[in-house]
Write an enzyme that holds these catalytic residues in place. Sequence first.
Site, PDB file in Angstrom:
ATOM      1  N   GLY A  50      22.236  27.441  10.512  1.00  0.00           N
ATOM      2  CA  GLY A  50      22.601  26.999  11.609  1.00  0.00           C
ATOM      3  C   GLY A  50      21.788  25.409  11.911  1.00  0.00           C
ATOM      4  N   CYS A  51      20.824  25.432  10.920  1.00  0.00           N
ATOM      5  CA  CYS A  51      20.281  23.938  11.046  1.00  0.00           C
ATOM      6  C   CYS A  51      20.858  22.999  10.053  1.00  0.00           C
ATOM      7  CB  CYS A  51      18.647  24.092  10.796  1.00  0.00           C
ATOM      8  SG  CYS A  51      17.755  24.997  12.072  1.00  0.00           S
ATOM      9  N   GLN A  52      21.094  21.560  10.426  1.00  0.00           N
ATOM     10  CA  GLN A  52      21.726  20.794   9.467  1.00  0.00           C
ATOM     11  C   GLN A  52      20.450  20.281   8.423  1.00  0.00           C
ATOM     12  OE1 GLN A  52      22.352  16.990  11.567  1.00  0.00           O
ATOM     13  NE2 GLN A  52      23.757  16.273   9.864  1.00  0.00           N
ATOM     14  N   SER A  53      19.200  20.302   8.886  1.00  0.00           N
ATOM     15  CA  SER A  53      18.154  20.210   8.248  1.00  0.00           C
ATOM     16  C   SER A  53      17.815  21.567   7.432  1.00  0.00           C
ATOM     17  CB  SER A  53      16.758  19.488   8.729  1.00  0.00           C
ATOM     18  OG  SER A  53      17.166  18.596   9.539  1.00  0.00           O
TER      19      SER A  53
END
Length: 138
Positions: A50-53
Amino acid sequence: MTINELQNEVIEEFSGFDDWMDRYQMLIDLGNDLEPLDESLKTEQNLIDGCQSRVWLVATCENDIMTLQAESDALIVKGIVALLIRVLSGHSPQEILDAQLYFIDEIGLREHLSPTRSNGLLAMIRQIRAYALAYSVK
């Protein structure tokens, strides 16, 4: 210190900056001070969904005290996870589950993050709470 005392400390530190560029710099500095995660822990299993990074988060629990470790490949995200570690690591799973993380809104973090970073922040909190829940039932 309690979780709320640590949150109040963070709020006080951030209140010294009126400009959000200064607050971003403080986040970057906090991230740079974060202890690097051992390469062996940078696995798919420890990657936050769920994290872009890319954010790796590891939790251990000994004597009913959770210790959190994390790392990210993005400077600001690394600072955000450093804040979460500072506030939550070193407490019992139940304290973490019971915590209301008001410092995020109090320092204006949520309103100054892009939607994808906000989603990442929520994903990090969800994962920390999932670890706390798992350790609380052991």
